[in-house]
Design a protein around this motif. Structure first.
Motif, PDB file in Angstrom:
ATOM      1  N   GLY A  44      -4.472 -31.840  -9.197  1.00  0.00           N
ATOM      2  CA  GLY A  44      -4.036 -30.795  -8.360  1.00  0.00           C
ATOM      3  C   GLY A  44      -5.264 -30.228  -7.529  1.00  0.00           C
ATOM      4  O   GLY A  44      -6.469 -30.115  -8.140  1.00  0.00           O
ATOM      5  N   ASN A  45      -5.110 -29.044  -6.575  1.00  0.00           N
ATOM      6  CA  ASN A  45      -6.153 -28.551  -6.159  1.00  0.00           C
ATOM      7  C   ASN A  45      -7.451 -29.613  -5.271  1.00  0.00           C
ATOM      8  O   ASN A  45      -8.373 -29.200  -5.095  1.00  0.00           O
ATOM      9  CB  ASN A  45      -6.890 -27.546  -6.856  1.00  0.00           C
ATOM     10  CG  ASN A  45      -6.231 -26.396  -7.094  1.00  0.00           C
ATOM     11  OD1 ASN A  45      -5.033 -26.034  -6.362  1.00  0.00           O
ATOM     12  ND2 ASN A  45      -6.361 -25.774  -8.294  1.00  0.00           N
ATOM     13  N   GLY A  46      -7.090 -30.748  -5.173  1.00  0.00           N
ATOM     14  CA  GLY A  46      -7.923 -31.800  -4.700  1.00  0.00           C
ATOM     15  C   GLY A  46      -8.687 -32.531  -5.495  1.00  0.00           C
ATOM     16  O   GLY A  46      -9.589 -33.267  -5.178  1.00  0.00           O
ATOM     17  N   TRP A  47      -8.717 -31.924  -6.840  1.00  0.00           N
ATOM     18  CA  TRP A  47      -9.532 -32.869  -7.906  1.00  0.00           C
ATOM     19  C   TRP A  47      -8.977 -34.130  -8.509  1.00  0.00           C
ATOM     20  O   TRP A  47      -7.602 -34.173  -8.483  1.00  0.00           O
ATOM     21  CB  TRP A  47      -9.688 -31.743  -8.976  1.00  0.00           C
ATOM     22  CG  TRP A  47     -10.675 -30.638  -8.619  1.00  0.00           C
ATOM     23  CD1 TRP A  47     -10.148 -29.296  -8.299  1.00  0.00           C
ATOM     24  CD2 TRP A  47     -12.058 -30.706  -8.664  1.00  0.00           C
ATOM     25  NE1 TRP A  47     -11.224 -28.646  -8.000  1.00  0.00           N
ATOM     26  CE2 TRP A  47     -12.289 -29.342  -8.459  1.00  0.00           C
ATOM     27  CE3 TRP A  47     -12.908 -31.415  -9.050  1.00  0.00           C
ATOM     28  CZ2 TRP A  47     -13.792 -28.785  -8.503  1.00  0.00           C
ATOM     29  CZ3 TRP A  47     -14.256 -31.110  -9.045  1.00  0.00           C
ATOM     30  CH2 TRP A  47     -14.842 -29.833  -8.734  1.00  0.00           C
TER      31      TRP A  47
ATOM     32  N   CYS B  19     -13.883 -33.631  -6.386  1.00  0.00           N
ATOM     33  CA  CYS B  19     -13.040 -33.008  -5.601  1.00  0.00           C
ATOM     34  C   CYS B  19     -13.017 -33.820  -4.118  1.00  0.00           C
ATOM     35  O   CYS B  19     -14.288 -33.835  -3.534  1.00  0.00           O
ATOM     36  CB  CYS B  19     -13.220 -31.285  -5.513  1.00  0.00           C
ATOM     37  SG  CYS B  19     -12.027 -30.530  -4.622  1.00  0.00           S
ATOM     38  N   GLU B  20     -11.961 -34.004  -3.501  1.00  0.00           N
ATOM     39  CA  GLU B  20     -11.865 -34.551  -2.199  1.00  0.00           C
ATOM     40  C   GLU B  20     -12.325 -33.542  -1.036  1.00  0.00           C
ATOM     41  O   GLU B  20     -12.659 -33.569  -0.244  1.00  0.00           O
ATOM     42  CB  GLU B  20     -10.550 -35.243  -1.812  1.00  0.00           C
ATOM     43  CG  GLU B  20     -10.329 -36.409  -2.895  1.00  0.00           C
ATOM     44  CD  GLU B  20      -8.954 -37.016  -2.490  1.00  0.00           C
ATOM     45  OE1 GLU B  20      -8.085 -36.258  -1.927  1.00  0.00           O
ATOM     46  OE2 GLU B  20      -8.592 -38.231  -3.110  1.00  0.00           O
TER      47      GLU B  20
ATOM     48  N   HIS C 185     -11.260 -23.806  -7.926  1.00  0.00           N
ATOM     49  CA  HIS C 185     -11.597 -23.906  -9.536  1.00  0.00           C
ATOM     50  C   HIS C 185     -10.547 -25.069 -10.073  1.00  0.00           C
ATOM     51  O   HIS C 185      -9.478 -24.760  -9.796  1.00  0.00           O
ATOM     52  CB  HIS C 185     -11.621 -22.792 -10.028  1.00  0.00           C
ATOM     53  CG  HIS C 185     -12.253 -22.517 -11.254  1.00  0.00           C
ATOM     54  ND1 HIS C 185     -13.536 -22.722 -11.631  1.00  0.00           N
ATOM     55  CD2 HIS C 185     -11.451 -22.235 -12.390  1.00  0.00           C
ATOM     56  CE1 HIS C 185     -13.772 -22.574 -12.954  1.00  0.00           C
ATOM     57  NE2 HIS C 185     -12.509 -22.339 -13.582  1.00  0.00           N
ATOM     58  N   LEU C 186     -11.219 -25.595 -10.985  1.00  0.00           N
ATOM     59  CA  LEU C 186     -10.115 -26.983 -11.918  1.00  0.00           C
ATOM     60  C   LEU C 186     -10.104 -26.210 -13.098  1.00  0.00           C
ATOM     61  O   LEU C 186     -10.789 -25.575 -13.848  1.00  0.00           O
ATOM     62  CB  LEU C 186     -11.117 -28.016 -11.632  1.00  0.00           C
ATOM     63  CG  LEU C 186     -10.453 -28.876 -12.886  1.00  0.00           C
ATOM     64  CD1 LEU C 186      -9.146 -29.480 -12.337  1.00  0.00           C
ATOM     65  CD2 LEU C 186     -11.462 -30.220 -13.122  1.00  0.00           C
ATOM     66  N   VAL C 187      -8.572 -26.303 -13.558  1.00  0.00           N
ATOM     67  CA  VAL C 187      -8.329 -25.949 -14.981  1.00  0.00           C
ATOM     68  C   VAL C 187      -7.474 -27.077 -15.460  1.00  0.00           C
ATOM     69  O   VAL C 187      -6.294 -27.125 -14.704  1.00  0.00           O
ATOM     70  CB  VAL C 187      -7.499 -24.549 -15.188  1.00  0.00           C
ATOM     71  CG1 VAL C 187      -7.097 -24.391 -16.382  1.00  0.00           C
ATOM     72  CG2 VAL C 187      -8.440 -23.428 -14.671  1.00  0.00           C
TER      73      VAL C 187
END
Length: 378
Positions: free
Chosen positions: A172-175, A208-209, A216-218
Motif C-alpha cells: 500500500g501507499n506505493g511501497w 516505493c514507486e 510513510h510505510l507501516v
C-alpha cells in the motif's frame, strides 16, 4: 569474550563462554561473578555452571551456582580464573537435546542500504543474549560500512523447529516488497551461531514507486512458528528513505579558464631578435567535459553494485530501472554499464562534477573522490 565451543551430547550451552583473568595473579581471591543466560524460568532446575578444560572444547561441571536470585543470570563465587559458561542438561525423558519451551530467543530486524525511496531489512533470530546481539550488530555494521539502523525486536520461544515470515508483496501507499533470500529460519542453525559465527538472515528489499512524494510505510510481518507474545513485527520506513537528497549547486564545469604565463627571455638565443621580459597570454579554453561510459567504467569499476545503486540514486536515476537491471543480469560490470548509460542518456548536463558530488554521499570514497577531482577538475 565469546569462544568457539563444542556442545556435548548431554545438553546445550545457554550462555556465551566468558574468559575471566586477574592481574596480578598473586592477589587472586574468591570473587563473585554473574553472567547472562537465555534459559526459560521453567528450566532453571536443569542448569549448571561448567568450566572449559585448558586447550580443549570439553567442559567440566562446577559445584554451586545460583540461577534464581537474579532473573536471567547465573551467579557463582569462583576460586579460580578460566573460561566459564552456563549449561542446560538434557531431559532424559525427551528425545530432543532441549525443549523448544526452555530457551528464549530474540527476533530482530535491522534496516540496511537506506536510500531515497528504497531500503533493505534483514530478519534474524539469535538466542536472547546481549553478547550475541552485540556480535550480530558488529557483523552487520562491518558488512554494510555502518549504513544500518536497528529496527523492531522481540523475545519469544519456538513453537516448532522453524519459523518463517509472511509478508504481503504490495504494502500500500506505493511501497513494494521483494524477498532476496528464503524467509525461513531453522532453530538448529540459530543454536549453532554461538559456535559457528554464521548468521542466518532473511533479507528483504523494499522500495516505493512514487518517488515524488513517498508516504510513510507501516507493514506488519507475521512470524509463523513463534510461540506466545511474539507472532509479528512492524516494519516502518526509515526517515532516510523519505528525504530526497539534494545535490549542491553546480558550478559551470564545461568551461575552465586557464591563465598561462609564458616566459621567453633568453629561451631562443639563436633568434636575431630577443624577446625581453615576461609576456602574459590570457586564454579562455572552452570544452565539453561530459564523461564517457568507458572512462566511468574504468574509474568506478571497483565499486560494488550496492555502491553503484547508491551513486545512481544520487544521480536521480529511477530506482525501478535499477531493479529491472538486477533482474536482467547478474554481472556486476554489466549492471554498472547499464545504470550509468541510463544517466548519460537522461542528463544532457552530465559531468564529472556531478559524479564527484554524488560519490560524496557514498560511505568511504574519499580517496576516489580526491583522485577524480585531481584528474577531471583541474
Amino acid at each position: 569474550t565469546i569462544r568457539r565451543v563444542s556442545v556435548t551430547e548431554n545438553g546445550v550451552l545457554v550462555s556465551a563462554v566468558y574468559s575471566f583473568s586477574h592481574d596480578p595473579i598473586k592477589d587472586l581471591r574468591q570473587h563473585h561473578s554473574e553472567w547472562e543466560h537465555c534459559a526459560a524460568a521453567s528450566a532453571l532446575d536443569n542448569l549448571s555452571i561448567v568450566r572449559a578444560n585448558t586447550n580443549s572444547n570439553r567442559f567440566n561441571y562446577v559445584p554451586g551456582g545460583d540461577f534464581s536470585s537474579v532473573k536471567g543470570y547465573a551467579v557463582i563465587k569462583l576460586h579460580s580464573f578460566s573460561r566459564f559458561s552456563t549449561f542446560m542438561k538434557k531431559h532424559f525423558r525427551s528425545l530432543l537435546p532441549h525443549s523448544s519451551n526452555e530457551i528464549e530467543y530474540s527476533a530482530n530486524i535491522y534496516y540496511t542500504e537506506m536510500l531515497y525511496c528504497h531500503f533493505n531489512f534483514e530478519f534474524f533470530i539469535i538466542q536472547n543474549l546481549s553478547a550475541l546481539a552485540k556480535r550480530v550488530e558488529d557483523q552487520i555494521s562491518k558488512r554494510v560500512n555502518g549504513n544500518y539502523k536497528r529496527g523492531p525486536f522481540s523475545n519469544f520461544k519456538f513453537q516448532e523447529d522453524e519459523v518463517s515470515l509472511e509478508i504481503q508483496e504490495s504494502c500500500g501507499n506505493g511501497w513494494n516488497i521483494k524477498k532476496l533470500t528464503p524467509l525461513e529460519v531453522f532453530k538448529r542453525d540459530v543454536d549453532r551461531y554461538s559456535t559457528r559465527q554464521e548468521l542466518c538472515t532473511c533479507q528483504v528489499q523494499v522500495w516505493c514507486e512514487n518517488e515524488e512524494a513517498p508516504k510513510h510505510l507501516v507493514q506488519t510481518v507475521l512470524i509463523k512458528g513463534a510461540k506466545e507474545q511474539c507472532n509479528f513485527l512492524t516494519v516502518t520506513s526509515p526517515t532516510t528513505c523519505l528525504t530526497k537528497p539534494t545535490l549542491p549547486s553546480s558550478t559551470p564545469s564545461s568551461k575552465i579558464r586557464l591563465r598561462c604565463l609564458r616566459y621567453s627571455r633568453n629561451l631562443c638565443s639563436h633568434y636575431s631578435t630577443v624577446i625581453q621580459g615576461p609576456r602574459s597570454v590570457d586564454t579562455t579554453v572552452s570544452f565539453n567535459v561530459k564523461p564517457k561510459l568507458a572512462d566511468l567504467s574504468n574509474e568506478l569499476g571497483k565499486l560494488t553494485w550496492s555502491e553503484i545503486k547508491s551513486l545512481a540514486v544520487q544521480l536521480e536515476i529511477d530506482f525501478n530501472k535499477l531493479l529491472k537491471i538486477e533482474e536482467q543480469t547478474d554481472q556486476a560490470t554489466d549492471r554498472m554499464h547499464r545504470a550509468l548509460n541510463i544517466w548519460l542518456e537522461k542528463d544532457p548536463n552530465a559531468s564529472w562534477e556531478k559524479v564527484i558530488n554524488a560519490l560524496d554521499r557514498v560511505e568511504g570514497k574519499d580517496v576516489l573522490i580526491q583522485k577524480l577531482k585531481e584528474k577531471y577538475l583541474p
